[in-house]
Design an enzyme around this catalytic site. Structure first.
Site, short mmCIF file in Angstrom:
data_model
loop_
_atom_site.label_atom_id
_atom_site.label_comp_id
_atom_site.label_asym_id
_atom_site.label_seq_id
_atom_site.Cartn_x
_atom_site.Cartn_y
_atom_site.Cartn_z
N SER A 64 0.82 -1.21 0.00
CA SER A 64 0.00 0.00 0.00
C SER A 64 0.86 1.27 0.00
O SER A 64 2.02 1.26 0.43
CB SER A 64 -0.91 0.02 1.22
OG SER A 64 -1.68 -1.16 1.26
N1 SAM Z 1 -0.75 -4.97 3.97
C1 SAM Z 1 0.00 -5.29 2.79
C2 SAM Z 1 1.40 -4.82 2.85
O1 SAM Z 1 1.81 -4.20 3.83
O2 SAM Z 1 2.14 -5.13 1.88
C3 SAM Z 1 -0.66 -4.81 1.53
C4 SAM Z 1 -1.83 -5.62 1.19
S1 SAM Z 1 -2.36 -5.68 -0.47
C5 SAM Z 1 -2.93 -4.06 -0.76
C6 SAM Z 1 -3.82 -6.65 -0.14
C7 SAM Z 1 -3.53 -8.09 0.15
O3 SAM Z 1 -4.76 -8.70 0.60
C8 SAM Z 1 -3.09 -8.90 -1.04
O4 SAM Z 1 -1.86 -9.50 -0.77
C9 SAM Z 1 -4.19 -9.93 -1.24
O5 SAM Z 1 -3.75 -11.17 -1.70
C10 SAM Z 1 -4.74 -10.03 0.17
N2 SAM Z 1 -6.11 -10.55 0.29
C11 SAM Z 1 -7.19 -10.33 -0.51
N3 SAM Z 1 -8.25 -11.00 -0.05
C12 SAM Z 1 -7.83 -11.67 1.09
C13 SAM Z 1 -8.46 -12.53 2.02
N4 SAM Z 1 -9.75 -12.87 1.95
N5 SAM Z 1 -7.72 -13.01 3.05
C14 SAM Z 1 -6.41 -12.69 3.17
N6 SAM Z 1 -5.76 -11.90 2.30
C15 SAM Z 1 -6.46 -11.37 1.28
#
Ligand code: SAM
Length: 216
Positions: A64
């Site tokens: 992000s």
């Molecule tokens: N917090 C992260 C970082 O510091 O790098 C950034 C997160 S990225 C914007 C969103 C993440 O949410 C992705 O890696 C995606 O695979 C994950 N995601 C989406 N749906 C999800 C779910 N139901 N459970 C867990 N992870 C999920």
């Protein structure tokens, strides 16, 4: 680039993008000065690690924007004894920031390769109060609940009911809610009577995919 270049860029990022845009919590600012964001992005993106934008981390996902990490972390009003759940580990960067602010972090990622990569990165930085799990984070982690705070770092159609139920009284759930092409941060506080909800700033996150998110 050498370490001192990254340190300079990181200090500049916090001063201009985070503090300069209104994040005031000194503990959040200090954590963002300390965690080496460049360690959490692919080699090819390292020179851009302190720029004001999300960056690709593979598998169609992103780390992000630093400002969003600052705003969301501050909004959670964390205290040192807190137990926090993160949904969407991605690179592990947000989890690393949280690790400096609270006692324990559980972070769930649905893409197994990202979960494994984040876990290895956190270990290599000797961050030992984060547990990374692979699975559908919209279901939370009932066996470790309740949590003082839950942060969702992907955008869903609504705040997952399972996550609301895993808050302790006084606990805060922060999640981007709205259509796939643009959401609003929603801050939900569990009260003795139910839940209080405050809409926050607009944002655009990758989709939250799972049983209480978007279909795959
Ligand atoms: N917090 C992260 C970082 O510091 O790098 C950034 C997160 S990225 C914007 C969103 C993440 O949410 C992705 O890696 C995606 O695979 C994950 N995601 C989406 N749906 C999800 C779910 N139901 N459970 C867990 N992870 C999920």
């Amino acid at each position: 680039m050498i370490d001192s270049d990254y340190e300079r860029d990181r200090a500049d990022m916090v001063a201009r993008q985070i503090e300069g845009r209104g994040v005031r919590d000194p503990r959040v600012l200090d954590a963002m000065r300390r965690i080496p964001r460049h360690e959490f992005v692919p080699e090819i993106e390292r020179a851009h690690a302190y720029e004001d934008r999300p960056l690709p981390i593979g598998y169609g996902q992103t780390i992000s924007q630093p400002y969003m990490v600052g705003v969301m972390t501050e909004a959670l009003k964390l205290t040192p004894g807190d137990r926090v759940l993160e949904v969407g580990t991605g690179s592990g960067y947000q989890a690393a920031i949280l690790s400096l602010l609270v006692a324990k972090v559980i972070s769930i990622e649905r893409i197994s390769e990202l979960a494994a990569g984040a876990d290895a990165k956190l270990r290599s930085l000797e961050i030992n109060n984060v547990t990374v799990l692979n699975g559908d984070g919209t279901l939370g982690c009932p066996e470790k609940a309740p949590f003082d705070a839950i942060i969702v770092t992907a955008g869903g159609p609504e705040a997952p009911e399972a996550l609301r139920r895993q808050l302790c009284i006084g606990g805060r759930l922060l999640c981007p809610v709205g259509p796939r092409d643009g959401q609003r941060l929603s801050l939900i506080t569990r009260t003795p009577e139910g839940y209080a909800e405050e809409p926050g700033v607009g944002c655009v996150f990758v989709p939250l995919i799972g049983s209480e998110g978007w279909p795959n």
